[in-house]
Motif scaffolding. Sequence first.
Motif, PDB file in Angstrom:
ATOM      1  N   UNK A 156      62.803  15.471 110.242  1.00  0.00           N
ATOM      2  CA  UNK A 156      61.830  14.387 110.130  1.00  0.00           C
ATOM      3  C   UNK A 156      60.483  14.881 109.623  1.00  0.00           C
ATOM      4  N   UNK A 157      60.021  16.029 110.117  1.00  0.00           N
ATOM      5  CA  UNK A 157      58.653  16.450 109.868  1.00  0.00           C
ATOM      6  C   UNK A 157      58.464  17.239 108.570  1.00  0.00           C
ATOM      7  N   UNK A 158      59.457  18.016 108.159  1.00  0.00           N
ATOM      8  CA  UNK A 158      59.288  18.840 106.955  1.00  0.00           C
ATOM      9  C   UNK A 158      58.980  18.000 105.724  1.00  0.00           C
ATOM     10  N   UNK A 159      59.713  16.921 105.439  1.00  0.00           N
ATOM     11  CA  UNK A 159      59.363  16.116 104.262  1.00  0.00           C
ATOM     12  C   UNK A 159      57.970  15.488 104.336  1.00  0.00           C
ATOM     13  N   UNK A 160      57.459  15.310 105.557  1.00  0.00           N
ATOM     14  CA  UNK A 160      56.145  14.685 105.710  1.00  0.00           C
ATOM     15  C   UNK A 160      55.024  15.705 105.590  1.00  0.00           C
ATOM     16  N   UNK A 161      55.153  16.820 106.292  1.00  0.00           N
ATOM     17  CA  UNK A 161      54.068  17.793 106.338  1.00  0.00           C
ATOM     18  C   UNK A 161      54.150  18.848 105.236  1.00  0.00           C
ATOM     19  N   UNK A 162      55.317  19.033 104.633  1.00  0.00           N
ATOM     20  CA  UNK A 162      55.463  20.013 103.559  1.00  0.00           C
ATOM     21  C   UNK A 162      55.417  19.340 102.195  1.00  0.00           C
ATOM     22  N   UNK A 163      56.188  18.262 102.031  1.00  0.00           N
ATOM     23  CA  UNK A 163      56.254  17.581 100.732  1.00  0.00           C
ATOM     24  C   UNK A 163      55.352  16.349 100.668  1.00  0.00           C
ATOM     25  N   UNK A 164      54.763  15.951 101.794  1.00  0.00           N
ATOM     26  CA  UNK A 164      53.781  14.848 101.848  1.00  0.00           C
ATOM     27  C   UNK A 164      54.338  13.560 101.230  1.00  0.00           C
ATOM     28  N   UNK A 165      55.576  13.224 101.614  1.00  0.00           N
ATOM     29  CA  UNK A 165      56.167  11.993 101.089  1.00  0.00           C
ATOM     30  C   UNK A 165      55.535  10.756 101.718  1.00  0.00           C
TER      31      UNK A 165
END
Length: 369
Positions: A156-165
């Motif tokens: 859940x968090x990697x796409x939000x905090x790493x890729x800023x989707x």
Amino acid sequence: MEVGNRTENITDGITFHFYPHSVIISTVYIIIIFVGILGNALVIVGVFVTPKLRTPTNVLLVNLAIADLLTCLALPFQTIGVLSPPNEFPLPLFVCSIIGGVIYVTFTCSAVNLLLIAIIRYYVITRSLRSSHGLNTRKIQAVFAVLAWILAVVYVMVPIHVFHLTEFSYYPGYRQCFTSPTDTIDIYHNYLAVLLGIHLLIIMCCYTRIVFFVKQHQKRFRVVFGSSCDAQGKRYRDEIRRLSKREVRVTKNLFTVVLAFVVCALPTVVSFLLPGVLVAGLYTTAILYCNNCINPILYAFKHPVFKKAFMRFIKRLLPAPTKSEKSTCATTGVLAHSVQTACASALNASYLGTMDVTITGSLEVLDLL
């Protein structure tokens, strides 16, 4: 926007009145909150205080109940948002961000839990049916329970905090705490839908392999032990049969939990794959939340030990009978016993001097009493 006394939402160029939907959705949420918190709390407490429920398999079931309980505890904030005016979430936005993150993580954790349960069931049925070693131990399954939360947070968090989707925030289209309507929000939701689909595909493969293995195992069992007549062969045969039936019954019950999850999650997965915000998304989300209160109901109907534990806790929660109620119950019990004794005496007397039809009729009367 406001039109007279009615609040309207615009989704993909279509205007709809939000008020009637908000009443229905909030009512469903309140029911889920009450049933889900009570049911999942009973599951967690029941496993900890009931020795028969402290099995390796129930470690992941407790983990699943914890995820469902956290979702139900977050639902009151969603209910507040649904009943609030548009774009006016009454609480600070950081609270909404936390609620959105909790809901996405707990939902993903439930999917990972079901995947791990399916893998362990496949291992237990096909690899270690007569042994408690390997994956089917409480310590190993506790490690898997922690792993489920780690994977859920990463997913859940990697796409939000790493890729800023996108980010967790107030979602005006649904007036709830989800993800912000950014340009890449559809990419994020499609990613979650595909990820969930992969997990469900692996789950179905595991249970399908279990079905084929059980059928082959039954054929081999009949060939090898069908004609064994010695005492040792019979004991071995009875032991294998008992273990097989127990493990297959547990697997069937767990597969019912998987089917409930699929039925509740599939509408939301479809809405994720469709672009933009749809009115139907309000209801698919409510259906998804229903899964958080269904599992304890399934346990109560399909698992006799869970059922007994639930009944014991519910009896403790109910108020104790007063002295007058106890005396009334005692008097009723004495009268019932006297009536049964009289009927039994009459039945014995009729047995000596009447026909079989009279005996049958007396037994039916006694059963009714």
